[in-house]
Design a protein around this motif. Structure first.
Motif, short mmCIF file in Angstrom:
data_model
loop_
_atom_site.label_atom_id
_atom_site.label_comp_id
_atom_site.label_asym_id
_atom_site.label_seq_id
_atom_site.Cartn_x
_atom_site.Cartn_y
_atom_site.Cartn_z
N ARG A 68 0.81 -1.23 0.00
CA ARG A 68 0.00 0.00 0.00
C ARG A 68 0.85 1.28 0.00
NH1 ARG A 68 -4.16 0.69 4.71
NH2 ARG A 68 -3.36 2.78 5.06
N THR A 69 1.93 1.26 0.79
CA THR A 69 2.79 2.45 0.88
C THR A 69 3.40 2.77 -0.47
OG1 THR A 69 3.32 1.75 3.13
CG2 THR A 69 4.65 3.52 2.22
N LEU A 70 3.84 1.73 -1.21
CA LEU A 70 4.39 1.95 -2.55
C LEU A 70 3.33 2.60 -3.44
CD1 LEU A 70 6.35 -1.36 -3.39
CD2 LEU A 70 7.31 0.83 -2.68
N LYS A 71 2.14 1.99 -3.44
CA LYS A 71 1.05 2.47 -4.30
C LYS A 71 0.68 3.92 -3.98
CE LYS A 71 -1.76 -0.84 -5.44
NZ LYS A 71 -2.82 -1.85 -5.22
N GLU A 72 0.57 4.22 -2.68
CA GLU A 72 0.18 5.57 -2.27
C GLU A 72 1.21 6.62 -2.68
OE1 GLU A 72 -0.58 5.34 1.93
OE2 GLU A 72 -2.60 4.51 1.64
N ASN A 73 2.46 6.18 -2.86
CA ASN A 73 3.51 7.11 -3.28
C ASN A 73 3.83 7.01 -4.77
OD1 ASN A 73 4.57 8.58 -0.77
ND2 ASN A 73 4.39 6.47 -0.08
N GLY A 74 2.95 6.31 -5.50
CA GLY A 74 3.11 6.22 -6.96
C GLY A 74 4.27 5.38 -7.41
N LEU A 75 4.69 4.41 -6.59
CA LEU A 75 5.82 3.55 -6.95
C LEU A 75 5.34 2.15 -7.31
CD1 LEU A 75 8.38 4.49 -4.11
CD2 LEU A 75 8.12 5.55 -6.35
N VAL A 76 6.16 1.44 -8.07
CA VAL A 76 5.83 0.05 -8.42
C VAL A 76 7.00 -0.86 -8.04
CG1 VAL A 76 4.27 0.62 -10.33
CG2 VAL A 76 6.71 0.31 -10.79
N GLU A 77 6.65 -2.13 -7.84
CA GLU A 77 7.66 -3.11 -7.47
C GLU A 77 8.30 -3.66 -8.74
OE1 GLU A 77 7.39 -7.39 -5.49
OE2 GLU A 77 6.12 -5.89 -4.50
N TYR A 78 9.64 -3.75 -8.74
CA TYR A 78 10.35 -4.29 -9.90
C TYR A 78 10.89 -5.70 -9.67
CZ TYR A 78 10.12 0.03 -12.60
OH TYR A 78 9.66 1.10 -13.33
N GLU A 79 11.45 -5.94 -8.49
CA GLU A 79 12.03 -7.25 -8.23
C GLU A 79 11.80 -7.67 -6.77
OE1 GLU A 79 16.27 -7.12 -9.74
OE2 GLU A 79 15.41 -5.32 -10.67
N HIS A 80 11.53 -8.94 -6.59
CA HIS A 80 11.35 -9.54 -5.26
C HIS A 80 12.71 -10.10 -4.85
CE1 HIS A 80 10.32 -12.65 -2.36
NE2 HIS A 80 9.07 -12.20 -2.28
N ILE A 81 13.23 -9.66 -3.69
CA ILE A 81 14.57 -10.12 -3.28
C ILE A 81 14.49 -11.34 -2.37
CG2 ILE A 81 16.72 -9.50 -2.09
CD1 ILE A 81 16.30 -6.62 -2.96
N VAL A 82 13.80 -11.20 -1.23
CA VAL A 82 13.78 -12.32 -0.27
C VAL A 82 12.58 -12.19 0.67
CG1 VAL A 82 15.33 -11.16 1.39
CG2 VAL A 82 15.21 -13.65 1.40
N ASP A 83 11.99 -13.34 1.03
CA ASP A 83 10.88 -13.33 2.00
C ASP A 83 11.43 -13.17 3.42
OD1 ASP A 83 8.67 -13.70 0.26
OD2 ASP A 83 9.26 -15.80 0.00
N ILE A 84 10.66 -12.48 4.23
CA ILE A 84 11.11 -12.15 5.59
C ILE A 84 10.06 -12.60 6.61
CG2 ILE A 84 11.66 -10.21 7.15
CD1 ILE A 84 13.67 -10.44 4.84
N THR A 85 10.53 -13.22 7.72
CA THR A 85 9.69 -13.43 8.90
C THR A 85 10.58 -13.15 10.11
OG1 THR A 85 10.26 -15.77 8.76
CG2 THR A 85 8.04 -15.16 8.01
N SER A 86 10.00 -13.14 11.31
CA SER A 86 10.81 -12.90 12.51
C SER A 86 11.38 -14.21 13.05
CB SER A 86 9.95 -12.24 13.58
OG SER A 86 9.60 -10.95 13.13
#
Length: 210
Positions: A161-179
């Motif tokens: 949502r933060t990307l979208k609200e700032n007019g940005l798009v995702e180009y590449e997925h690097i790595v999944d994250i959990t705690s």
């Protein structure tokens, strides 16, 4: 019995981790969630919690001021501290991604990448065979492409949502994250029984949720 000290990040991970501990039958009082203290002791459980900035948790664990810590995989990758990872807690899932303004190509010569994860970002682009200039920022990373500071950003994405609200798009997925639950190597030897009990209790709850 001596206290087990656990370093925890403030914010969303803290609340999810507390929920996990309660489900593992650790008696944490209700006011624990709202406390403004940075060190909280739960005498009945012989547990001490240090509330810290997420990036500082592995440092506290490496230097032994905390026996254990709860840290996002993003922090682990960036900090590269001398700690053991005991358990994927499967909480606060998100991922690291490369993002930028839509329909823009990266600069041919030393494109600029803004991020609060300089180590992860430079390693990722090196693996892609790309020479980039890393600009370290501590917050509001999304601003960088908008104001022309960087061609791309490397940042955490959870809903997008933060990307979208700032007019940005995702180009590449690097790595999944959990705690993850991490431990100081010396504490792991000295307090093994108690730490193993904590791991087993948490693991039972994690397996039930799957």
């Amino acid at each position: 019995m001596s206290y087990l000290t656990i370093a925890m990040p403030k914010g969303r991970i803290f609340h999810e981790a507390v929920d996990l501990l309660r489900k593992s039958n650790y008696q944490l009082p209700p006011e624990f969630d709202e406390s403004r203290k940075l060190i909280i002791e739960i005498e009945e459980e012989q547990l001490r919690f240090i509330l810290a900035k997420p990036m500082d948790v592995p440092t506290y664990v490496e230097y032994g001021v905390a026996d254990l810590g709860i840290a996002g995989k993003d922090v682990m990758l960036e900090e590269e501290r001398d700690v053991y990872e005991l358990l994927d807690l499967k909480i606060s899932p998100c991922y690291l991604a490369v993002a930028g303004l839509p329909d823009t190509k990266m600069n041919e010569v030393a494109p600029k990448i803004a991020t609060k994860y300089p180590r992860v970002a430079s390693s990722y682009f090196r693996e892609q065979g790309e020479q980039v200039e890393i600009i370290k920022l501590n917050g509001s990373i999304e601003l960088a492409p908008i104001i022309g500071l960087a061609d791309r950003i490397v940042d955490i994405v959870s809903t997008g949502r933060t990307l979208k609200e700032n007019g940005l798009v995702e180009y590449e997925h690097i790595v999944d994250i959990t705690s993850r639950l991490i431990v100081n190597p010396v504490s792991y030897r000295m307090k093994n029984e108690r730490i193993q009990e904590l791991v087993d209790r948490l693991n039972d709850v994690i397996l039930e949720k799957q």
